[in-house]
Design a protein around this motif. Structure first.
Motif, short mmCIF file in Angstrom:
data_model
loop_
_atom_site.label_atom_id
_atom_site.label_comp_id
_atom_site.label_asym_id
_atom_site.label_seq_id
_atom_site.Cartn_x
_atom_site.Cartn_y
_atom_site.Cartn_z
N ARG A 1 -11.64 -14.82 27.67
CA ARG A 1 -11.28 -14.01 28.85
C ARG A 1 -11.74 -12.56 28.69
NH1 ARG A 1 -5.12 -16.22 29.43
NH2 ARG A 1 -5.56 -18.08 30.67
N ALA A 2 -11.51 -12.00 27.50
CA ALA A 2 -11.89 -10.60 27.24
C ALA A 2 -13.40 -10.42 27.33
CB ALA A 2 -11.37 -10.16 25.88
N ASP B 1 -14.55 -10.55 30.94
CA ASP B 1 -14.20 -9.28 31.59
C ASP B 1 -15.12 -8.16 31.16
OD1 ASP B 1 -12.12 -10.53 32.94
OD2 ASP B 1 -10.55 -9.76 31.60
N ALA B 2 -15.42 -8.09 29.85
CA ALA B 2 -16.28 -7.03 29.33
C ALA B 2 -17.69 -7.11 29.92
CB ALA B 2 -16.34 -7.09 27.80
N GLN C 1 -18.34 -8.40 32.80
CA GLN C 1 -18.19 -8.32 34.26
C GLN C 1 -18.97 -9.43 34.96
OE1 GLN C 1 -19.31 -4.27 35.22
NE2 GLN C 1 -17.34 -3.49 34.55
N SER D 1 -18.70 -13.34 36.78
CA SER D 1 -17.75 -14.19 37.50
C SER D 1 -17.66 -15.55 36.82
CB SER D 1 -18.21 -14.39 38.94
OG SER D 1 -19.41 -15.14 38.97
N HIS D 2 -16.60 -16.27 37.15
CA HIS D 2 -16.48 -17.63 36.65
C HIS D 2 -17.67 -18.47 37.12
CE1 HIS D 2 -11.84 -17.51 35.93
NE2 HIS D 2 -12.50 -16.68 35.16
#
Length: 72
Positions: A16-17, A20-21, A23, A25-26
């Motif tokens: 997850r991190a 996010d880092a 940026q 999308s799934h």
């Protein structure tokens, strides 16, 4: 930054991190990994309904060609 992953929760937190880092999308990750639409959210979403199989070794490394994310 390297992370030591000793259990399932640490694996999910690390993935997850990293997402996010970067940026991304799934949907982008699903496309890169060849997964079906919605699969990442089922495994990494706030209330996961699927688990990632742990019968293999995960290696998270930086790969500049693929925007810095690769799981082998």
């Amino acid at each position: 930054m390297p992370a030591t992953i000793r259990d399932y929760d640490a694996l999910i937190t690390t993935l997850r991190a990293r997402i996010d880092a970067l940026q991304i999308s799934h949907a982008t990750l699903e496309d890169i990994a060849g997964l079906t639409q919605g699969h990442v959210g089922k495994c990494l979403g706030p209330a996961p309904v699927k688990r990632i199989g742990l019968d293999t070794v995960f290696l998270v490394v930086q790969n500049r060609l693929h925007r810095g994310f690769f799981i082998a």
